[in-house]
Design a protein around this motif. Structure first.
Motif, short mmCIF file in Angstrom:
data_model
loop_
_atom_site.label_atom_id
_atom_site.label_comp_id
_atom_site.label_asym_id
_atom_site.label_seq_id
_atom_site.Cartn_x
_atom_site.Cartn_y
_atom_site.Cartn_z
N GLY A 94 -47.21 75.11 -62.57
CA GLY A 94 -46.92 76.54 -62.55
C GLY A 94 -47.89 77.41 -63.29
O GLY A 94 -47.63 78.58 -63.51
N LYS A 95 -49.05 76.87 -63.68
CA LYS A 95 -50.01 77.66 -64.43
C LYS A 95 -51.00 78.41 -63.56
O LYS A 95 -51.65 79.34 -64.01
CB LYS A 95 -50.78 76.76 -65.41
N SER A 96 -51.16 77.97 -62.32
CA SER A 96 -52.13 78.65 -61.44
C SER A 96 -51.54 79.96 -60.93
O SER A 96 -50.32 80.14 -60.90
CB SER A 96 -52.50 77.74 -60.27
N GLU A 97 -52.41 80.86 -60.51
CA GLU A 97 -51.95 82.17 -60.06
C GLU A 97 -52.96 82.77 -59.09
O GLU A 97 -54.17 82.54 -59.21
CB GLU A 97 -51.75 83.11 -61.26
N ALA A 98 -52.45 83.55 -58.14
CA ALA A 98 -53.30 84.27 -57.19
C ALA A 98 -53.33 85.74 -57.57
O ALA A 98 -52.31 86.32 -57.95
CB ALA A 98 -52.76 84.11 -55.77
N ILE A 99 -54.51 86.34 -57.48
CA ILE A 99 -54.68 87.74 -57.84
C ILE A 99 -55.42 88.46 -56.71
O ILE A 99 -56.32 87.90 -56.10
CB ILE A 99 -55.48 87.88 -59.16
N GLU A 100 -55.01 89.69 -56.46
CA GLU A 100 -55.67 90.49 -55.43
C GLU A 100 -56.49 91.60 -56.08
O GLU A 100 -56.01 92.33 -56.95
CB GLU A 100 -54.63 91.11 -54.50
N PHE A 101 -57.75 91.72 -55.68
CA PHE A 101 -58.64 92.78 -56.13
C PHE A 101 -58.91 93.73 -54.98
O PHE A 101 -59.07 93.29 -53.84
CB PHE A 101 -59.99 92.21 -56.60
N ILE A 102 -58.99 95.00 -55.27
CA ILE A 102 -59.42 95.99 -54.28
C ILE A 102 -60.78 96.50 -54.72
O ILE A 102 -60.92 97.08 -55.80
CB ILE A 102 -58.43 97.15 -54.15
#
Length: 222
Positions: free
Chosen positions: A3-11
């Protein structure tokens, strides 16, 4: 990873002149360890991450972090990317071009007035108009490849630059038409006219060329 990974969205926003990622290929980016690029959303299209893919303005970039507890450390070098304060000087020039073009055209009005009334001073106003148009052309040339979205910093620089350039050019007729004025006094007169403060260093107005009085009045409306 538990559960440590994460997805992030950049604009992504800006242009290749104001961003360190827009206009660059994926294989030219030096990504920090623990960051993986997922995909790019461009309009309604989903683009896979490929070495030759170039990033564009308004792209939505999905990135994956191996360990979200290190997010700040990982993102610091990434925001590489668009957090550095950069001003698009080409866009400033692009914004200046039409304003200076209009100013250059307006400078011919007192020249025409002087010509019709056979008073001296035509050359000073013609020179002022030509200088304004020339600077406008230079700004237009510099701004051809500028971005489309001015930031607050760009607008502040545009406003300051416009005031300085117009004031300097507007002082030319005062300096050449009124020999008793120094250039600093001519500049003061131009700034006073542009700011509509009403202050003046010109004395004996009734004895001055009517074209220069007209120019002083025109500056109130620019």
């Amino acid at each position: 990873r538990q559960g440590k990974s994460e997805a992030i969205e950049f604009i992504l926003e800006g242009s290749k002149f104001t961003s360190k990622i827009i206009g660059k290929r994926v294989d030219s980016l030096n990504l920090p360890k623990g960051v993986t690029l997922g995909l790019v959303i461009r309009g309604k299209k989903l683009l896979q991450i490929e070495p030759q893919l170039k990033f564009e303005d308004k792209d939505r970039l999905i990135a994956y972090l191996d360990d979200n507890s290190q997010m700040r450390k990982i993102l610091s070098p990434i925001l590489f990317l668009d957090t550095k304060v950069v001003i698009d000087f080409r866009l400033v020039a692009k914004l200046l071009a039409p304003a200076l073009f209009l100013f250059g055209i307006v400078a011919f009005i007192p020249a025409i007035y002087a010509l019709c009334n056979t008073t001296h001073g035509i050359g000073a106003f013609v020179a002022t108009g030509i200088i304004g148009l020339f600077v406008s052309f230079c700004c237009h040339t510099l701004g051809k490849k500028a971005g489309q979205n001015p930031s607050i910093r760009v607008l502040f620089l545009f406003t300051t630059s416009l005031w300085v350039i117009v004031a300097l050019i507007a002082a030319i007729p005062f300096y050449y038409q009124l020999p008793d004025l120094s250039f600093s006094q001519s500049l003061f007169e131009a700034c006073s006219g542009l700011s509509t403060t009403g202050s003046t260093v010109i004395t004996h107005l009734e004895q001055r060329p009517q074209a220069i009085i007209l120019w002083r009045a025109i500056l109130h409306y620019i």
